[in-house]
Design a protein around this motif. Structure first.
Motif, short mmCIF file in Angstrom:
data_model
loop_
_atom_site.label_atom_id
_atom_site.label_comp_id
_atom_site.label_asym_id
_atom_site.label_seq_id
_atom_site.Cartn_x
_atom_site.Cartn_y
_atom_site.Cartn_z
N ALA A 140 20.11 -19.23 -9.66
CA ALA A 140 21.40 -18.74 -10.13
C ALA A 140 21.28 -17.69 -11.21
CB ALA A 140 22.24 -19.91 -10.65
N LYS B 194 27.18 -16.15 -1.86
CA LYS B 194 26.58 -17.37 -2.42
C LYS B 194 27.30 -17.74 -3.70
CE LYS B 194 23.28 -20.51 -2.23
NZ LYS B 194 23.16 -21.45 -1.09
N ILE C 226 20.56 -22.95 -17.45
CA ILE C 226 20.15 -22.05 -16.38
C ILE C 226 19.51 -20.82 -17.02
CG2 ILE C 226 20.95 -20.58 -14.49
CD1 ILE C 226 23.19 -22.56 -14.01
N HIS D 237 15.47 -19.74 -12.39
CA HIS D 237 16.47 -20.48 -11.61
C HIS D 237 17.14 -19.52 -10.63
CE1 HIS D 237 19.92 -22.96 -10.61
NE2 HIS D 237 19.37 -23.96 -11.25
N THR E 235 36.16 -22.99 -7.39
CA THR E 235 34.92 -22.82 -6.64
C THR E 235 35.21 -22.45 -5.19
OG1 THR E 235 33.84 -24.48 -8.04
CG2 THR E 235 32.77 -23.93 -5.97
N VAL F 203 28.30 -25.23 -10.91
CA VAL F 203 27.60 -25.98 -11.94
C VAL F 203 28.51 -27.07 -12.49
CG1 VAL F 203 26.29 -25.83 -14.09
CG2 VAL F 203 26.38 -23.86 -12.54
N THR G 147 26.74 -12.77 -5.15
CA THR G 147 26.30 -14.06 -5.69
C THR G 147 27.08 -14.34 -6.96
OG1 THR G 147 24.08 -13.78 -4.80
CG2 THR G 147 24.36 -15.38 -6.59
N VAL H 51 28.37 -17.41 -9.98
CA VAL H 51 28.18 -18.70 -10.63
C VAL H 51 29.51 -19.17 -11.18
CG1 VAL H 51 27.13 -19.92 -12.58
CG2 VAL H 51 25.75 -18.33 -11.22
N THR I 169 26.39 -23.89 -3.40
CA THR I 169 25.31 -24.80 -3.78
C THR I 169 25.75 -25.53 -5.04
OG1 THR I 169 23.58 -23.38 -2.87
CG2 THR I 169 22.92 -25.01 -4.53
N THR I 170 25.87 -26.85 -4.97
CA THR I 170 26.30 -27.63 -6.13
C THR I 170 25.11 -27.98 -6.99
OG1 THR I 170 28.10 -28.58 -4.81
CG2 THR I 170 27.56 -29.68 -6.87
N LEU I 171 25.21 -27.64 -8.27
CA LEU I 171 24.17 -27.99 -9.24
C LEU I 171 24.68 -29.18 -10.03
CD1 LEU I 171 23.24 -24.39 -10.45
CD2 LEU I 171 22.26 -25.71 -8.55
N PHE J 240 27.12 -20.64 -6.80
CA PHE J 240 26.47 -21.77 -7.47
C PHE J 240 27.53 -22.48 -8.31
CE2 PHE J 240 22.89 -18.93 -6.66
CZ PHE J 240 21.93 -19.82 -6.19
#
Length: 602
Positions: free
Chosen positions: A313, A269, A307, A311, A257, A273, A245, A247, A297-299, A271
């Motif tokens: 992330a 995964k 964050i 959360h 990304t 941001v 995972t 970020v 996953t777009t924040l 995230f």
């Protein structure tokens, strides 16, 4: 003579695309070698103002009716500014120029002296300095005479295909591998060569910049991504395992990304941001084109520093930070506008500059003679002011970058954090590294710079500057180790611009647990109430251009186009440059906000 006639035809035609594309991707082949044709047009465009003046003052257009204004400056350029002279055998157009060789030389000398250059070399250096950005043909001469190559870098999107599959595709099947960057350049005809640097840049290769790949199926389907090699380094250095995972704390426009998504795979995964909604829309388009929707996953409209615990992330183990910076390392490609060509007129008065220009020059000279001390004082004051503004801006950016990293250090399961900038300034690079390592949270949680031998970029020769780590609270050996753990890329290194990247790693305690008591204290930054970032005022604006797919040359480092706004309580007065004590005070304030068992900014 075809060289000059074809150049004139290009310059007379409406420009619907870049000059490079016109020459290297013509609808009908040129008789002249493409590099010579491109060089003649570019050099003429660079010197067009002085060539116009010379031709007009020599009055040759009134005497030689076969000469057009365009041909006159093209031929005069080679007569006056190339060692070999006009590159053609005798003919009526060449003879028309040579009949006035003495007069053209005399007017050129006058024009050069009027500009304050004692010789031709001085004039050429001044003009080249004005156009010292990256050339479209991929070869740049630096001020100290070094030659640097700026190819087009391509990253294969391994979510959709392998490197081998891309090289065997119709787009690249005719390309041959070369062992050196320079092998792709300096040919009369651009050849189908590619250059890989597998030991440093896996699944990435370079081609000559004149090759058009944007119309290929590979590019349109997101199987290949145009991304500078330097901007690929953060994800490579972070090296997240498959299924992990991650970020991406400052995600748009999305090249890094999607690179992370390819590294962690379908079981991982990411995230992404992004605080700006408009840039987040671009980010989502790029993610979709890369086929990474199930991984990323777009924040949207989310500030990374908000964050915190709770959360999804917050439990990430790997973080990539590429925050706003000065962008001082970015290479700017020249896109020559041939529609603005400044041509001589045939009825200009011969033998002297225009009366209006001469009066303006004389007035300027009189002002210079009358008040030399005042002018020098004013110039010195402007230089100091510009320098102070630059230092203030760098300091504001540095404060912002430190805050971003310290927040990443507070993630409870974080193992590795990469920090990168497209900047060449130590204030945003080594100075930031020293400040975050001096922080209480770094010491408490066991954060340190990954050693050179342990990071995937260990073979890269250019490392951090140990001389810029004087504020690091450590001995000389540790400072050297930290410097060796940092990676620097110069603008002349042919990776697509100046860059800096470092990986912070977290130590494990004797029990094999991550350093720091994260079970009792998350030490998170709470939602930003604006108190900390007042005075930093970083705003991120995407470049004013239409998004056209995965191109680092078109949307590259859009987050670097920033404006730092000073929080000055007295408009019109400049803030003083922060001293070393001021910088230390800023670091102390940041440390106090990360006290143990406290949540958010104090």
């Amino acid at each position: 003579m075809s060289l000059y006639l074809e150049a004139a035809t290009i310059l007379e035609s409406p420009q619907t695309t870049s000059l490079k594309a016109i020459i290297y991707n013509p609808s009908k082949p040129f008789k002249s070698p493409q590099p010579k044709l491109y060089a003649l047009i570019v050099e003429t465009l660079k010197f067009q103002d002085i060539l116009k003046e010379v031709v007009e003052n020599a009055g040759i257009l009134k005497l030689e009716r076969k000469l057009t204004p365009l041909l006159s400056i093209l031929l005069t350029h080679d007569l006056l500014l190339t060692k070999s002279g006009i590159a053609t055998s005798s003919g009526p157009l060449k003879d028309a120029i040579l009949r006035h060789k003495a007069r053209l030389n005399a007017e050129f000398t006058r024009a050069r002296l009027r500009r304050g250059h004692r010789d031709v070399k001085s004039l050429v250096e001044a003009v080249n300095a004005e156009y010292s950005r990256e050339s479209e043909d991929g070869v740049t001469k630096t001020a100290n005479g070094l030659t640097t190559f700026n190819p087009r870098w391509i990253r294969v999107n391994t979510l959709k295909m392998t490197l081998e599959e891309s090289l065997s595709s119709p787009m690249f099947s005719a390309f041959e591998e070369v062992s050196g960057m320079s092998d792709m350049f300096f040919f009369d005809i651009v050849r189908k060569y590619y250059y890989p640097k597998a030991e440093l840049l896996p699944n990435i290769f370079a081609i000559h910049p004149s090759h058009d790949v944007t119309s290929s199926e590979l590019y349109k389907s997101g199987k290949i991504i145009l991304q500078s090699a330097s901007s690929c380094l953060p994800a490579i250095m972070l090296d997240p395992p498959m299924g992990s995972t991650v970020v991406d704390g400052c995600a748009a426009p999305g090249n890094k990304t999607t690179h992370l998504a390819a590294l962690v795979g379908d079981s991982g995964k990411v995230f992404a941001v992004e605080r700006d909604r408009r840039r987040a829309d671009i980010l989502e388009k790029m993610i979709a084109k890369a086929g990474a929707e199930n991984i990323v996953t777009t924040l949207k409209a989310t500030d990374f520093t908000t964050i915190t615990e709770g959360h999804p992330a917050w439990q990430a183990s790997y973080l990539l930070l590429d925050p706003s910076c000065s962008g001082s390392g970015i290479l700017q490609r020249v896109d020559w506008d041939i529609s603005k060509l400044n041509l001589p007129i045939s009825d200009a008065r011969s033998g002297q500059p225009s009366r209006r220009k001469r009066k303006r020059d004389e007035a300027s000279q009189q002002d210079s003679l009358a008040q030399p001390e005042d002018q020098e004082s004013q110039q010195a004051a402007e230089e100091v002011e510009d320098g102070d503004a630059s230092k203030e801006r760098l300091q504001s950016l540095s404060d912002f970058q430190v805050a971003i990293i310290l927040h990443a250090f507070s993630f409870p399961r974080a193992k590795r954090v990469t920090y990168s900038t497209c900047s060449i300034h130590a204030e945003e690079n080594e100075h930031v590294v020293a400040r975050v390592l001096n922080s209480e949270i770094a010491k408490e949680r066991g954060w340190e710079v990954q050693s050179r031998k342990d990071n995937p970029l260990s073979t890269w020769h250019r490392r951090g500057l140990v001389s810029e780590l004087s504020n690091l609270e450590a001995g000389s050996e540790e400072r050297q180790r930290v410097a060796d753990g940092c990676v620097r890329v110069n603008r002349t290194d042919s990776l697509g611009g100046g860059f800096f990247v470092v990986c912070f790693v977290r130590q494990f305690d004797d029990g094999g647990q991550l350093g720091g008591d994260y079970g009792k204290s998350d030490m998170a930054l709470a939602q930003n109430d604006g108190s900390r970032f007042q005075g930093i005022g970083v705003s991120i604006e995407a470049e004013d251009q239409e998004w056209n797919g995965f191109s680092d040359e078109e949307t590259k480092e859009a987050g670097c186009a920033i404006d730092a706004v000073d929080d000055d309580p007295q408009p019109g007065k400049r803030k003083k440059q922060k001293s070393t004590k001021g910088q230390q005070a800023g670091s102390d304030r940041i440390n106090r906000r990360f006290q143990k068992n406290r949540k958010g900014w104090s």
